[in-house]
Design an enzyme around this catalytic site. Structure first.
Site, PDB file in Angstrom:
ATOM      1  N   LYS A 144     -10.615  89.604  40.093  1.00  0.00           N
ATOM      2  CA  LYS A 144     -11.214  88.466  40.794  1.00  0.00           C
ATOM      3  C   LYS A 144     -11.613  87.334  39.823  1.00  0.00           C
ATOM      4  O   LYS A 144     -11.655  87.529  38.612  1.00  0.00           O
ATOM      5  CB  LYS A 144     -12.425  88.928  41.598  1.00  0.00           C
ATOM      6  CG  LYS A 144     -12.052  89.853  42.757  1.00  0.00           C
ATOM      7  CD  LYS A 144     -11.192  89.158  43.804  1.00  0.00           C
ATOM      8  CE  LYS A 144     -11.069  89.912  45.108  1.00  0.00           C
ATOM      9  NZ  LYS A 144     -10.165  91.057  45.095  1.00  0.00           N
TER      10      LYS A 144
HETATM   11  C1  LIG Z   1     -10.232  89.557  51.243  1.00  0.00           C
HETATM   12  C2  LIG Z   1     -10.843  90.762  50.592  1.00  0.00           C
HETATM   13  N1  LIG Z   1     -11.938  91.306  51.128  1.00  0.00           N
HETATM   14  C3  LIG Z   1     -12.540  92.378  50.580  1.00  0.00           C
HETATM   15  C4  LIG Z   1     -12.046  92.960  49.439  1.00  0.00           C
HETATM   16  C5  LIG Z   1     -12.736  94.167  48.871  1.00  0.00           C
HETATM   17  O1  LIG Z   1     -13.318  93.853  47.641  1.00  0.00           O
HETATM   18  P1  LIG Z   1     -13.881  95.024  46.688  1.00  0.00           P
HETATM   19  O2  LIG Z   1     -12.709  95.595  45.958  1.00  0.00           O
HETATM   20  O3  LIG Z   1     -14.836  94.320  45.753  1.00  0.00           O
HETATM   21  O4  LIG Z   1     -14.561  96.007  47.538  1.00  0.00           O
HETATM   22  C6  LIG Z   1     -10.913  92.426  48.834  1.00  0.00           C
HETATM   23  C7  LIG Z   1     -10.374  93.051  47.613  1.00  0.00           C
HETATM   24  O5  LIG Z   1      -9.349  92.759  47.094  1.00  0.00           O
HETATM   25  C8  LIG Z   1     -10.279  91.300  49.411  1.00  0.00           C
HETATM   26  O6  LIG Z   1      -9.190  90.751  48.874  1.00  0.00           O
END
Ligand SMILES: Cc1ncc(COP(=O)(O)O)c(C=O)c1O
Length: 411
Positions: A208
């Site tokens: 990210k």
């Molecule tokens: C649009 C979106 N929402 C939620 C997530 C979940 O994030 P995390 O891996 O920090 O739980 C991601 C992860 O890639 C994502 O792209």
């Protein structure tokens, strides 16, 4: 020298010239995404390890305060993923068994899975053709007496069209929870994503824009919901570890709810604090990469570059192009194969939710139920865009895309 200048001038991987003419491929693989980690993060982690305080403590507090200030939000709650953030947010607005939450098919499964964790049901609304963000004109038709919340995703780092979403939510008394996993930093009509809807959820996953390895943050201006999310993020306990294990603390605590274990560690926060301080610098570089790509691909009939609305400041977490069947004789899958053969890492964001076996079978969704997402899926791919890319890396991506697109003209 600042971090981006140092990275940009590193010709990390000189391309291989074939026949002494234009280079065809890089000699090493360019990963799709890499973090840019500096000495401050490394020192911060070492200091934390040496201090003896590893879990949520003063570093997390500092990270939360600086994050809240950056987003213009009253509260920031650090958690160990965006998935955790979304789960806590939905719980805090009261999503429970049988409740419906409206979201988009153009997202990662976590956005919808957390709705089911609470016994709720994701209701999908198709996306707009250009931005691939949820189409606000289609939301109202999906609202029922069971709808509790709208959960837009700021796809690729471009803000969804929030004004109509907020207006619909107000009229129907629904909560608005934003999935801002891609959106650091992003603005919508001058407002920072993080203080627009009721609750905003961010991701600090390794790829990210701002990373702590794994991690996430929740922002809100609502005191009661902030209290609830803090409680539920740490077992439903009346006191966190800092309040129990330091000299100022006391051993006694009470369990007030069946909470989760979603707190961020001080080790992760020690990475996040300098990452946040460099977020503007990193964003400037991604913007520059996006502009270079868009200018370079403007005249390729087989490539459609991203649609960006004038009233947003795009976070550029992802740069998603579309292969135009009208302008190129190969399909997206073959295009990807040839780009990867040129040693450029790419990805696809996203395989829409309703095409995955679990979601498809659970709700009986057909590909054509969300025609814009389905059509886009067959054409999209994501190119590398990150602050660590050198000028040579960017040239190599442009060169590979241009060469493959030009090699397959429509006849
Ligand atoms: C649009 C979106 N929402 C939620 C997530 C979940 O994030 P995390 O891996 O920090 O739980 C991601 C992860 O890639 C994502 O792209």
């Amino acid at each position: 020298m600042d971090r981006v200048t140092e990275a940009r001038t590193q010709a990390s991987s000189p391309s291989v010239a074939l026949n002494g003419s234009t280079p065809m491929i890089r000699d090493t693989f360019l990963p799709f995404a890499l973090p840019l980690i500096g000495e401050e993060e490394i020192e911060g982690v070492l200091t934390c390890l040496r201090s003896g305080w590893l879990t949520s403590g003063q570093k997390v507090k500092q990270f939360e305060q600086e994050f809240a200030a950056a987003m213009g939000a009253k509260h920031a709650i650090a958690v160990n993923s965006c998935t955790a953030a979304l789960h806590l947010a939905l719980e805090a607005v009261g999503v429970g068994p049988g409740d419906e939450v409206i979201t988009t098919p153009m997202t990662f499964t976590a956005t919808a899975a957390v709705i089911e964790h609470l016994g709720g049901k994701p209701v999908l609304v198709d996306v707009e053709p250009g931005t691939l963000n949820i189409d606000p004109t289609k939301i109202e038709a999906a609202i029922t007496s069971r709808t509790k919340a709208i959960l837009p995703v700021h796809f690729t780092g471009q803000a969804a069209d929030m004004d109509p979403i907020l207006e619909i939510a107000k009229r129907h008394k629904l909560a608005v929870i934003e999935d801002a996993a891609h959106a650091i930093p992003t603005r919508y009509k001058g407002r920072v994503v993080g203080s627009i809807g009721d609750i905003t959820c961010f991701s600090f996953y390794a790829t990210k824009n701002l990373t702590t390895g794994e991690g996430g943050m929740i922002t809100t201006n609502d005191d009661a919901r902030a209290d609830r999310m803090r409680l539920m993020a740490l077992h439903g306990m009346s006191k966190d570890a800092w309040k129990r294990y330091t000299q100022a603390g006391a051993w006694h605590y009470e369990i007030l709810a069946p909470g989760f274990k979603y707190n961020l560690t001080d080790i992760a926060a020690a990475i996040g604090i300098p990452q946040l301080r460099h977020a503007g610098e990193y964003h400037a570089r991604r913007l520059e990469i996006a502009r270079r790509y868009t200018a370079a691909f403007a005249n390729l009939p087989g490539i459609e570059t991203p649609t960006v609305h004038d009233d947003v400041e795009h976070g550029w977490h992802l740069y998603v192009i579309q292969v135009r069947p009208e302008g190129m004789a190969i399909d997206r899958d073959q295009f990807i194969r040839e780009i990867v053969a040129a040693n450029i890492g790419v990805s696809v964001h996203f395989i829409p939710l309703h095409l995955h076996p679990y979601w498809r079978d659970r709700y009986g969704w057909k590909a054509e139920d969300f025609p814009t997402a389905y059509a886009a899926y067959q054409r999209i791919l994501s190119l590398p865009i990150y602050a660590k890319m050198s000028d040579q890396d960017i040239d190599d991506v442009i060169h590979a895309v241009t060469r493959v697109a030009n090699a397959h003209p429509m006849r």
